[in-house]
Design an enzyme around this catalytic site. Structure first.
Site, PDB file in Angstrom:
ATOM      1  N   SER A 152       0.720  -1.322   0.528  1.00 23.64           N
ATOM      2  CA  SER A 152       0.320   0.311   0.022  1.00 23.64           C
ATOM      3  C   SER A 152       1.066   1.342  -0.095  1.00 23.64           C
ATOM      4  O   SER A 152       1.962   1.326   0.752  1.00 23.64           O
ATOM      5  CB  SER A 152      -0.852   0.380   0.859  1.00 23.64           C
ATOM      6  OG  SER A 152      -1.064   1.168   0.991  1.00 23.64           O
ATOM      7  N   TYR A 174      -2.945  -0.148  10.045  1.00 24.41           N
ATOM      8  CA  TYR A 174      -3.246   0.102   9.016  1.00 24.41           C
ATOM      9  C   TYR A 174      -1.623  -0.419   8.206  1.00 24.41           C
ATOM     10  O   TYR A 174      -0.755  -0.960   7.191  1.00 24.41           O
ATOM     11  CB  TYR A 174      -3.789  -0.157   7.669  1.00 24.41           C
ATOM     12  CG  TYR A 174      -3.879  -0.199   6.607  1.00 24.41           C
ATOM     13  CD1 TYR A 174      -4.668  -0.902   5.773  1.00 24.41           C
ATOM     14  CD2 TYR A 174      -3.533   0.593   5.419  1.00 24.41           C
ATOM     15  CE1 TYR A 174      -4.614  -1.467   4.467  1.00 24.41           C
ATOM     16  CE2 TYR A 174      -3.544   0.732   4.414  1.00 24.41           C
ATOM     17  CZ  TYR A 174      -4.593  -0.642   3.441  1.00 24.41           C
ATOM     18  OH  TYR A 174      -4.126  -1.228   2.122  1.00 24.41           O
TER      19      TYR A 174
END
Length: 277
Positions: free
Chosen positions: A146, A159
């Site tokens: 990500s 996250y």
């Protein structure tokens, strides 16, 4: 690496980037063992595949499991060998985001679930399938990270940390597997127009966009990369044996900023995206 005639295990194949990666592999003549928590998502992938080409149905198998369930994951290689023969690639796309809140407001159980899916789920599948990949003349291992692992996004600290762990894990595998048949790739998606917020159980205000680093926004937003394009670029990376792939201008910008001026970049992103929290 030629996709045609080879079998790829794809996690998160029931929606978003994973679904479109699976469809792209099928278009290029490959076979797909699709893994997803939701059987209905895998059914939808099979429906889309069949609508595109009736032959795709025989090239796709559905395996609805939770990748945090280690015993179930470790049993998968035999089931997939029985269905498709040898296994030539593993593409780990499955992942979830956290609620858009600061760490002080995040429950430990939520943090543990994020790490369990994003990091340990990836470790589980790699441990299960890597021996299979090492037996092939040439094979591919792709882990999707990500842009939130490059620079922190407000309200996504845990996250981002889970995806940063995926980064180092993947590049550690790259180092360990030198001289062997396995090509290792890390993928950094920027904002992709998927439903990761919904699939992660994260509530967003109706009509509000969740600019995610792997999904979560409106498909109509022109600033976001369509998941079809993300899937195409991931399969391109498999064919080329790429080391790193950044999907979207935003992911590329994050990488450049984090290298040139990390402290300033963190402050800039925190200010620009502070309304997310």
């Amino acid at each position: 690496m030629d996709i045609s005639g080879r079998t790829f295990v794809i996690t998160g194949a029931g929606a978003g980037i994973g679904q479109h990666t699976a469809l792209e592999v099928l278009r290029r003549g490959g076979r797909v063992a699709g893994i997803d928590l939701r059987s209905e998502g895998l059914d939808e992938t099979l429906r889309l595949a069949g609508a595109e080409n009736p032959d795709f149905g025989a090239m796709f198998s559905a395996h609805p499991i939770d990748i945090t369930d280690r015993s179930s994951v470790l049993a998968l290689p035999q089931a997939i060998r029985d269905e498709h023969g040898g296994i030539d690639g593993l593409i780990n796309v499955a992942g979830i985001i956290q609620p858009f809140v600061h760490v002080t407001e995040l429950e430990f159980t939520t943090m543990e679930r994020i790490l369990a899916v994003n990091f340990w789920g990836t470790v589980n599948t790699v441990k299960a399938f890597l021996p299979e990949l090492q037996r092939r003349p040439v094979s591919s291992l792709v882990n999707v990270s990500s842009m939130g692992s490059i620079l922190p996004v407000p309200g996504q600290t845990v996250y981002g940390a889970s995806k940063a762990a995926v980064n180092l894990f993947t590049e550690g595998l790259f180092a360990e597997l030198q001289g062997g048949p396995v090509r290792v790739t890390t993928v950094y998606p920027g904002a992709i127009a998927t439903e990761i917020s919904t699939n992660s159980g994260v509530d967003r205000t109706e009509g509000e966009e969740a600019p995610e680093f792997g999904g979560g926004g409106k498909s109509s937003d022109p600033s976001m990369t369509p998941p079809q394009e993300a899937g195409r670029l991931i399969v391109d990376a498999v064919e080329k044996g790429s080391f790193r792939v950044h999907i979207g201008k935003d992911a590329k910008a994050f990488r450049a900023l984090s290298t040139v001026t990390p402290k300033r970049a963190i402050r800039m992103v925190a200010e620009k995206m502070k309304d997310l929290v």
